[in-house]
Design an enzyme around this catalytic site. Structure first.
Site, PDB file in Angstrom:
ATOM      1  CG  ASP A  12      -0.173   0.178   2.545  1.00 33.86           C
ATOM      2  OD1 ASP A  12       1.073   0.247   2.528  1.00 33.86           O
ATOM      3  OD2 ASP A  12      -0.833   0.251   3.587  1.00 33.86           O
TER       4      ASP A  12
ATOM      5  CG  ASP B  55       1.484   3.061   4.775  1.00 36.69           C
ATOM      6  OD1 ASP B  55       0.408   2.598   5.149  1.00 36.69           O
ATOM      7  OD2 ASP B  55       2.419   2.350   4.316  1.00 36.69           O
TER       8      ASP B  55
ATOM      9  CG  ASP C  24      -3.285   2.343   5.282  1.00 35.80           C
ATOM     10  OD1 ASP C  24      -4.441   2.066   4.903  1.00 35.80           O
ATOM     11  OD2 ASP C  24      -2.491   1.505   5.744  1.00 35.80           O
TER      12      ASP C  24
HETATM   13  P1  ATP Z   1       4.136  -2.602   3.070  1.00 36.36           P
HETATM   14  O1  ATP Z   1       5.047  -2.321   1.954  1.00 36.36           O
HETATM   15  O2  ATP Z   1       3.730  -4.026   3.152  1.00 36.36           O
HETATM   16  O3  ATP Z   1       2.956  -1.674   3.093  1.00 36.36           O
HETATM   17  P2  ATP Z   1       4.752  -1.263   5.508  1.00 36.36           P
HETATM   18  O4  ATP Z   1       5.900  -1.304   6.439  1.00 36.36           O
HETATM   19  O5  ATP Z   1       4.421   0.066   4.908  1.00 36.36           O
HETATM   20  O6  ATP Z   1       4.989  -2.347   4.392  1.00 36.36           O
HETATM   21  P3  ATP Z   1       2.081  -1.204   6.649  1.00 36.36           P
HETATM   22  O7  ATP Z   1       1.197  -2.341   7.019  1.00 36.36           O
HETATM   23  O8  ATP Z   1       1.588  -0.301   5.592  1.00 36.36           O
HETATM   24  O9  ATP Z   1       3.497  -1.845   6.300  1.00 36.36           O
HETATM   25  O10 ATP Z   1       2.337  -0.401   7.980  1.00 36.36           O
HETATM   26  C1  ATP Z   1       3.115   0.777   8.029  1.00 36.36           C
HETATM   27  C2  ATP Z   1       3.287   1.227   9.445  1.00 36.36           C
HETATM   28  O11 ATP Z   1       2.051   1.662   9.982  1.00 36.36           O
HETATM   29  C3  ATP Z   1       3.807   0.128  10.360  1.00 36.36           C
HETATM   30  O12 ATP Z   1       4.878   0.643  11.100  1.00 36.36           O
HETATM   31  C4  ATP Z   1       2.675  -0.181  11.289  1.00 36.36           C
HETATM   32  O13 ATP Z   1       3.138  -0.404  12.595  1.00 36.36           O
HETATM   33  C5  ATP Z   1       1.832   1.067  11.237  1.00 36.36           C
HETATM   34  N1  ATP Z   1       0.420   0.689  11.323  1.00 36.36           N
HETATM   35  C6  ATP Z   1      -0.265  -0.038  10.440  1.00 36.36           C
HETATM   36  N2  ATP Z   1      -1.538  -0.195  10.813  1.00 36.36           N
HETATM   37  C7  ATP Z   1      -1.656   0.461  11.984  1.00 36.36           C
HETATM   38  C8  ATP Z   1      -2.727   0.704  12.904  1.00 36.36           C
HETATM   39  N3  ATP Z   1      -3.934   0.225  12.684  1.00 36.36           N
HETATM   40  N4  ATP Z   1      -2.464   1.447  13.990  1.00 36.36           N
HETATM   41  C9  ATP Z   1      -1.246   1.929  14.210  1.00 36.36           C
HETATM   42  N5  ATP Z   1      -0.204   1.767  13.394  1.00 36.36           N
HETATM   43  C10 ATP Z   1      -0.397   1.029  12.306  1.00 36.36           C
HETATM   44 MN    MN Z   2       2.643   0.340   3.798  1.00 35.26          MN
HETATM   45 MN    MN Z   3      -0.452   0.697   5.589  1.00 41.01          MN
END
Ligand code: ATP
Ligand code: MN
Ligand code: MN
Length: 385
Positions: free
Chosen positions: A204, A206, A309
């Site tokens: 995703d 963020d 997100d």
């Molecule tokens: P990817 O490439 O798979 O997206 P990513 O490290 O960006 O890898 P994400 O699942 O998007 O993974 O999460 C990004 C960050 O946001 C992580 O550090 C996670 O701890 C934080 N995070 C995700 N969901 C929540 C939530 N519901 N509440 C608080 N923090 C969250």
């Molecule tokens: Mn992510």
């Molecule tokens: Mn995310």
């Protein structure tokens, strides 16, 4: 004469937040295997076991050399008996029988396919698995009751399981920037998550949004969402209000790792033409229906679905939110564990509370937070624990 030392002396700290973990490392052949076992433990909701495998893998990611023999591991922290057994098998035979049989098991594959649906967690997937369901097609075929998120998850399954590229993330950044600036001039938008850590692809994109004037960010998300919806850019969205102030959590400590910011889990409709024309240099290759695949990339469609997100934080919590949303998940977990176990502090994406002094510690940057925690600053690109 004494033989020269073969194993480089490495001082490996035991918490991942004390170490530098680059994205590209030397031991993927081991870490990928351990992470299969971690994932499998998550599928059966065995969190302790999963974290143990993730910590082992993370130690190997921080090593500056390729592991070739077991004696190179003897002074390393976090390597439990089970992980060591798996590593030994891989070093000796090239593969681990446990990892390979897990990878090939019907349960693992079904859980992977089912949790790959946006909005489906391990518990739901496991219930479906026990009812004989194996794939998103089975969900449709048997007419399972799905919530809105899961319906979108099934509908856009292929797109959402196609990694988001850096280029796509940049196009989405521009869109989000435009939306936010249109509804709140002066707002600050930060790319967080994996892309901030330097990942080339992600599941995703963020973003964290704030405004230097405290309070100006209140109820901002519905305005952003409306703007995006008016432009026809959203396929799905679920906005959650900020619930930090009315929550009864302990100091700095929402239950689990969920925070209480105003947030939006969404699916963007991304025009492929926008991605392909983004780089001026390649603009000339952007002819319709030609060999560059402009029109063919989404089974004939001109757009694709991408998970995004969005999180809004008050300015006073921005440093904590940035640190909390940059990840990796294990790095975050280890920061909180360090704070609690080693410092008697409580860290969240909202605040840092010092239990001994019984007060919140102020921070305007991530550097401030590492300093409060008595940790050396680790830049985002080395938080790939
Ligand atoms: P990817 O490439 O798979 O997206 P990513 O490290 O960006 O890898 P994400 O699942 O998007 O993974 O999460 C990004 C960050 O946001 C992580 O550090 C996670 O701890 C934080 N995070 C995700 N969901 C929540 C939530 N519901 N509440 C608080 N923090 C969250
Ligand atoms: Mn992510
Ligand atoms: Mn995310």
């Amino acid at each position: 004469p004494k033989p020269t030392e073969v194993t480089p002396a490495v001082i490996m700290k035991s918490y991942a937040c004390q170490r530098r973990t680059p994205l590209k490392h030397h031991n993927s052949f081991l870490t990928e295997a351990l992470e299969i076992l971690a994932e499998n433990a998550e599928f059966s909701e065995n969190e302790g076991r999963s974290v143990a495998f993730r910590r082992s893998a993370s130690v190997l990611k921080a090593l500056p050399y390729v592991v070739r023999a077991m004696n190179e591991l003897k002074d390393l922290p976090c390597l439990g008996e089970h992980s060591l057994r798996v590593i030994k098998e891989i070093l000796e035979d090239g593969t681990s029988s446990e990892v390979e049989s897990t990878r090939q098991s019907e349960q693992f594959q079904a859980m992977k396919a089912l949790t790959g649906v946006f909005g489906v967690g391990a518990r739901t997937a496991d219930r479906w698995f026990r009812e004989g369901l194996r794939s998103p097609e089975d969900l449709i075929r048997t007419g399972q009751k799905l919530n809105h998120a899961q319906q979108a998850g099934v509908q856009y399954y292929t797109d959402l399981n196609t990694p988001v590229t850096e280029k796509e993330a940049m196009v989405i950044s521009d869109i989000v920037e435009k939306a936010v600036k249109a509804v709140l001039p002066g707002a600050i938008i930060t790319l967080t998550g994996g892309f901030r850590r330097g990942k080339e692809v992600g599941h995703d994109v963020d973003f964290l949004i704030t405004h230097p004037e405290e309070g100006a960010e209140e109820r901002l998300m519905p305005k952003i969402v409306n703007w995006l919806e008016d432009q026809g850019l959203l396929l799905y969205q679920k906005t959650t209000r900020n619930s930090y102030l009315e929550s009864k959590d302990g100091p700095a400590r929402p239950p689990s790792n969920m925070d209480r910011f105003e947030r939006c889990f969404s699916i963007f409709k991304l025009e492929q033409a926008q991605v392909n024309s983004d780089t001026r240099l390649e603009a000339s290759s952007c002819n319709f229906g030609t060999t560059d695949g402009t029109q063919e990339c989404h089974s004939g469609s001109s757009w694709r679905a991408v998970r995004v997100d969005l999180v809004v934080s008050p300015y006073s919590q921005f440093a904590f939110a940035t640190l909390g949303w940059t990840g990796s998940k294990l790095f975050e977990r280890e920061l909180r564990r360090w704070a609690g176990q080693e410092k008697g502090m409580s860290l969240s994406s909202h605040a840092l509370y010092d239990s001994k002094q019984q007060r919140y510690l102020h921070a305007i940057s991530e550097e401030d937070i590492f300093a409060h925690l008595g940790l050396e600053y680790i830049p985002p690109s080395e938080r790939n624990a």
